[in-house]
Scaffold this active site. Structure first.
Site, mmCIF file in Angstrom:
data_model
loop_
_atom_site.group_PDB
_atom_site.id
_atom_site.type_symbol
_atom_site.label_atom_id
_atom_site.label_comp_id
_atom_site.label_asym_id
_atom_site.label_seq_id
_atom_site.Cartn_x
_atom_site.Cartn_y
_atom_site.Cartn_z
ATOM 1 N N THR A 76 0.810 -1.179 -0.133
ATOM 2 C CA THR A 76 0.028 -0.266 -0.008
ATOM 3 C C THR A 76 1.102 1.352 0.066
ATOM 4 O OG1 THR A 76 -1.768 -1.198 1.096
ATOM 5 C CG2 THR A 76 -1.667 1.330 1.262
ATOM 6 N N ASN A 158 -6.126 -8.742 -8.429
ATOM 7 C CA ASN A 158 -6.315 -9.594 -7.140
ATOM 8 C C ASN A 158 -7.549 -9.830 -6.940
ATOM 9 O OD1 ASN A 158 -6.399 -6.387 -6.765
ATOM 10 N ND2 ASN A 158 -7.715 -6.942 -5.020
ATOM 11 N N GLN A 186 0.143 -9.109 -6.604
ATOM 12 C CA GLN A 186 -0.183 -10.596 -6.846
ATOM 13 C C GLN A 186 0.570 -11.158 -7.909
ATOM 14 O OE1 GLN A 186 -2.938 -12.148 -5.298
ATOM 15 N NE2 GLN A 186 -3.577 -10.439 -4.042
ATOM 16 N N ALA A 207 5.674 -8.454 0.626
ATOM 17 C CA ALA A 207 6.303 -9.517 1.184
ATOM 18 C C ALA A 207 5.236 -10.568 1.458
ATOM 19 C CB ALA A 207 7.363 -9.122 2.369
ATOM 20 N N HIS A 208 4.145 -10.208 2.170
ATOM 21 C CA HIS A 208 3.351 -11.389 2.666
ATOM 22 C C HIS A 208 2.360 -11.926 1.840
ATOM 23 C CE1 HIS A 208 -0.868 -9.223 2.984
ATOM 24 N NE2 HIS A 208 -0.328 -8.021 2.913
ATOM 25 N N THR A 244 13.709 5.010 9.996
ATOM 26 C CA THR A 244 14.616 3.807 10.312
ATOM 27 C C THR A 244 13.943 2.488 9.625
ATOM 28 O OG1 THR A 244 15.190 4.617 12.214
ATOM 29 C CG2 THR A 244 15.837 2.287 11.934
ATOM 30 N N CYS A 332 -18.531 -5.928 -0.305
ATOM 31 C CA CYS A 332 -19.831 -5.836 -0.024
ATOM 32 C C CYS A 332 -19.907 -5.227 1.677
ATOM 33 C CB CYS A 332 -20.683 -7.031 0.045
ATOM 34 S SG CYS A 332 -20.784 -7.852 -1.778
#
Ligand SMILES: *Cc1c(COP(=O)(O)O)cnc(C)c1O
Length: 391
Positions: A76, A158, A186, A207-208, A244, A332
């Site tokens: 994001t 996505n 994605q 990364a996730h 940092t 929704c």
């Protein structure tokens, strides 16, 4: 990976569990090697070494130079930095005030573009897509203008899994001298990425989505002069992103990407079989069902559907009660369901768009998981029928 009796996870598009090998790579940087990479002393040097190793590893595998990798707090933020940062830089450089984004962007781009229009006076135009959710090169070239500041086009949706022809789209932008950003969050999890080959100016990763830690991302940035920072402070990240660096998470993202890079062919092959098992099974057993997105040019782990006259939220709830974790493409809200903008952009009618389902498989998914899902789905669908269709 999952406990015995655990629900079956079919939502790898939302997030993935951290790979054990990534976890192990991250651990030393929380406590023993905790230094601040900006510090002059040995603690700092150790952390800086790990940071720059991770940058080099990621750059090498993405076809980039290490200086072109900017670490962020997630996809994001990468999307925000790319769109906001270039919009402001291009406006001050050459008065460019026009922004083009595809009509199938993730909220991280769609809502950033919306705010740039509403609060900052940019003219934002949405590039239409075809019925499969793909941006056609002509639709882009017809809308590019002399005062276009930046273009952003998602690499793979996505929501409906469609992969865009980014190479062709990038060539068009390059000919017009307009920077192109692509959200590859994605796509990068299951498709090989080479930024040189693609010809993009900016590209976001998180990364996730590929078995790395949440809250960690990067922006590939071809040229530092393309953007103004949106977060100001110290001189971290080439003065483009102050704060940092999160050394353990950066090490984790690099490790997750190394594993992905080495295993991508196997992952792709395994997942495409499971995906096709889902697609064939669902279309064979449910009447008034359609695949959403592109039939072939889609993510190898992504199956998405629309069902006529089905309440997508109720369906997710019934699936969850039956032990299956899936997602609906749409955002929704209970009470006042609104069909997803992406599905509407594909030209779908409301009575179809409200009944969406996304099944995204991952490296821990088995054939048996899919068999059990397919066996349960028809009863969940029956329970989720809306009695009155308001067209
Ligand atoms: C998940 C996702 C994002 C946002 O990722 P965060 O980790 O929530 O910042 C952006 N774009 C796409 C295409 C995604 O799938």
């Amino acid at each position: 990976m999952f406990a015995k009796n655990s629900p079956i996870y079919l939502d790898y598009g939302a997030t993935t569990p951290l790979d054990e090998r990534v976890w192990e790579a991250m651990l030393p940087y929380f406590q023993q090697q905790f230094g601040n990479p900006a510090s002059v002393h040995q603690f700092g040097q150790q952390a800086e070494f790990a940071l720059e190793n991770a940058r080099r590893s990621l750059a090498e595998r993405l076809g980039a130079h290490p200086d072109q990798i900017i670490f962020t707090s997630g996809a994001t933020e990468s999307d925000n930095l790319a769109l906001r940062g270039t919009a402001f830089a291009e406006r001050s450089k050459r008065n460019a005030n026009h922004i083009l984004v595809s009509s199938v962007e993730h909220d991280a781009i769609a809502n950033t573009a919306r705010q740039l229009a509403e609060l900052h006076g940019f003219e934002v135009e949405r590039i239409p897509v075809d019925k499969f959710g793909q941006v056609q090169p002509e639709s882009l070239s017809a809308r590019l203008r002399e005062d276009t500041a930046v273009v952003s086009i998602i690499m793979a949706s996505n929501e409906v899994g469609t992969v865009n022809p980014i190479r062709n789209l990038a060539a068009i932008c390059r000919d017009s001298g307009v920077p192109l950003h692509s959200d590859a969050v994605q796509a990068a999890a299951y498709l090989p990425i080479d930024v040189q080959e693609l010809g993009v100016d900016m590209l976001s990763l998180g990364a996730h989505k590929f078995y790395g830690p949440k809250g960690m991302g990067l922006l590939y940035l071809r040229d530092h002069n393309l953007l103004s920072p949106i977060q100001t402070g110290g001189s971290h990240e080439f003065q483009l992103r102050a704060g940092t660096q999160n050394t353990p998470y950066i090490v984790g993202m690099a490790k997750a990407y190394e594993l992905l890079y080495d295993e991508i062919i196997d992952r792709h092959a395994k997942l495409a079989i499971l995906r096709d098992q889902v697609i064939e099974g669902v279309l064979a057993s449910i009447s008034e069902a359609q695949l959403s997105g592109h039939p072939n040019e889609r993510l190898p782990n992504h199956a998405s559907f629309i069902f006529r006259g089905i309440d997508g939220n109720a369906l997710l709830m019934h699936l969850d009660q039956g032990g299956f974790a899936c997602s609906s493409g749409s955002a929704c809200k209970t009470g006042n369901p609104e069909p997803s903008e992406v599905l509407l952009a594909l030209g779908l009618q409301r009575e179809w768009a409200l009944g969406s389902l996304r099944v995204t498989v991952g490296i821990h998914t088995s054939r048996e998981d899919i068999e059990r899902f397919l066996e349960f789905l028809p009863q969940a669908i029956e329970k989720s029928r809306v009695t009155e269709i308001t067209a």
